[in-house]
Design a protein around this motif. Sequence first.
Motif, PDB file in Angstrom:
ATOM      1  N   VAL A  57       0.750  -1.209  -0.001  1.00 46.32           N
ATOM      2  CA  VAL A  57       0.038   0.188   0.001  1.00 46.32           C
ATOM      3  C   VAL A  57       0.841   1.274  -0.022  1.00 46.32           C
ATOM      4  O   VAL A  57       0.973   1.985  -0.966  1.00 46.32           O
ATOM      5  CB  VAL A  57      -0.992  -0.070   1.263  1.00 46.32           C
ATOM      6  N   ASP A  58       1.604   1.383   1.121  1.00 42.73           N
ATOM      7  CA  ASP A  58       2.431   2.477   1.199  1.00 42.73           C
ATOM      8  C   ASP A  58       3.931   2.121   1.349  1.00 42.73           C
ATOM      9  O   ASP A  58       4.433   1.397   2.163  1.00 42.73           O
ATOM     10  CB  ASP A  58       1.969   3.603   2.337  1.00 42.73           C
ATOM     11  N   VAL A  59       4.639   2.362   0.268  1.00 47.12           N
ATOM     12  CA  VAL A  59       6.292   1.765   0.061  1.00 47.12           C
ATOM     13  C   VAL A  59       7.166   2.954   0.301  1.00 47.12           C
ATOM     14  O   VAL A  59       7.108   4.185  -0.475  1.00 47.12           O
ATOM     15  CB  VAL A  59       6.313   1.137  -1.194  1.00 47.12           C
ATOM     16  N   VAL A  60       8.169   2.566   1.254  1.00 47.01           N
ATOM     17  CA  VAL A  60       9.337   3.394   1.335  1.00 47.01           C
ATOM     18  C   VAL A  60      10.542   2.584   0.722  1.00 47.01           C
ATOM     19  O   VAL A  60      10.653   1.972   1.490  1.00 47.01           O
ATOM     20  CB  VAL A  60       9.674   3.953   2.742  1.00 47.01           C
ATOM     21  N   ILE A  61      11.176   2.760  -0.374  1.00 47.14           N
ATOM     22  CA  ILE A  61      12.228   2.015  -0.754  1.00 47.14           C
ATOM     23  C   ILE A  61      13.405   2.488   0.219  1.00 47.14           C
ATOM     24  O   ILE A  61      13.705   3.613   0.087  1.00 47.14           O
ATOM     25  CB  ILE A  61      12.425   2.400  -2.488  1.00 47.14           C
ATOM     26  N   PRO A  62      14.278   1.594   0.453  1.00 46.19           N
ATOM     27  CA  PRO A  62      15.463   1.651   1.232  1.00 46.19           C
ATOM     28  C   PRO A  62      16.367   2.416   0.409  1.00 46.19           C
ATOM     29  O   PRO A  62      16.782   2.051  -0.802  1.00 46.19           O
ATOM     30  CB  PRO A  62      15.710   0.162   1.668  1.00 46.19           C
ATOM     31  N   GLU A  63      17.244   2.930   1.260  1.00 46.40           N
ATOM     32  CA  GLU A  63      18.609   3.507   0.679  1.00 46.40           C
ATOM     33  C   GLU A  63      19.444   2.572   0.311  1.00 46.40           C
ATOM     34  O   GLU A  63      19.514   1.426   0.871  1.00 46.40           O
ATOM     35  CB  GLU A  63      19.068   4.495   1.679  1.00 46.40           C
ATOM     36  N   GLY A  64      20.260   2.843  -0.648  1.00 43.96           N
ATOM     37  CA  GLY A  64      21.064   1.644  -1.363  1.00 43.96           C
ATOM     38  C   GLY A  64      20.456   1.034  -2.785  1.00 43.96           C
ATOM     39  O   GLY A  64      21.101   0.631  -3.621  1.00 43.96           O
ATOM     40  N   VAL A  65      19.214   1.200  -2.821  1.00 48.47           N
ATOM     41  CA  VAL A  65      18.570   0.651  -4.234  1.00 48.47           C
ATOM     42  C   VAL A  65      19.048   1.793  -5.121  1.00 48.47           C
ATOM     43  O   VAL A  65      18.710   3.016  -5.025  1.00 48.47           O
ATOM     44  CB  VAL A  65      16.980   0.740  -4.053  1.00 48.47           C
ATOM     45  N   THR A  66      19.448   1.409  -6.405  1.00 49.09           N
ATOM     46  CA  THR A  66      19.943   2.421  -7.328  1.00 49.09           C
ATOM     47  C   THR A  66      19.134   2.402  -8.541  1.00 49.09           C
ATOM     48  O   THR A  66      19.169   3.207  -9.418  1.00 49.09           O
ATOM     49  CB  THR A  66      21.431   1.956  -7.935  1.00 49.09           C
ATOM     50  N   GLU A  67      18.416   1.271  -8.740  1.00 47.59           N
ATOM     51  CA  GLU A  67      17.482   1.333  -9.947  1.00 47.59           C
ATOM     52  C   GLU A  67      16.082   0.765  -9.606  1.00 47.59           C
ATOM     53  O   GLU A  67      16.143  -0.388  -8.893  1.00 47.59           O
ATOM     54  CB  GLU A  67      18.089   0.462 -10.882  1.00 47.59           C
TER      55      GLU A  67
END
Length: 218
Positions: free
Chosen positions: A20-30
């Motif tokens: 539903v509500d997504v916070v993508i973690p730091e470190g993802v580049t693409e």
Amino acid sequence: MKDILTIEDGVLTACSEGAVDVVIPEGVTEIGESAFSELDKLNSVVIPDSVIQIAPFAFEESKSLKTVVIGKDVTDIGDSAFNCCDSLESIEIPAGVERIWENTFRGCYSLKSVVISETVKEIGCGAFQACTSLKSVVIPRCVKKIGLGAFHSCESLESVEISNGIELIFGAFISCKSLKNVKFSGTVEAWRKIEKSDDWCKDSPVTFVQCSDGIVNI
């Protein structure tokens, strides 16, 4: 959050259907191709500054998606990345993005606010086609080309501000049924030098362009 996301070598490749509500973690580049596509419950996404690329079709047809915060270091948003995100209400293109690709925000019927960064040089074909809630748009000074149908059928679009420096407008504002106000920051002479297709504003009610030193009748 990591339990609902599939991440491989910095690339986010998939998201669980129930998200539903997504916070993508730091470190993802693409954000990979179709990673968030067709997720019926997805409401919001926060993209961190570590992300550089949003691949084609990344969020396509996630029809409940209302809010996306794009990290400041994103430089590429792929074609059809947000195509048919019916509920998306606003978007801010970060500095660093040089091209809005074909159909990137096509069919975002609820889109009311678009901020295009000063780094964008080209708005691709159909980029904002059928964004029927969009009322105004400012084309910044670095944009050189507005492609075929870029704002086609934006039926609520009332005003467009185009900065001096544009070189090509190709069928960009066809069937914008409410468009009556087009402003150009350059002179009448500069406007006349721009390469424009004959149908650049076909089936739109605008009758003249307001330039810095006068008007040009259409």
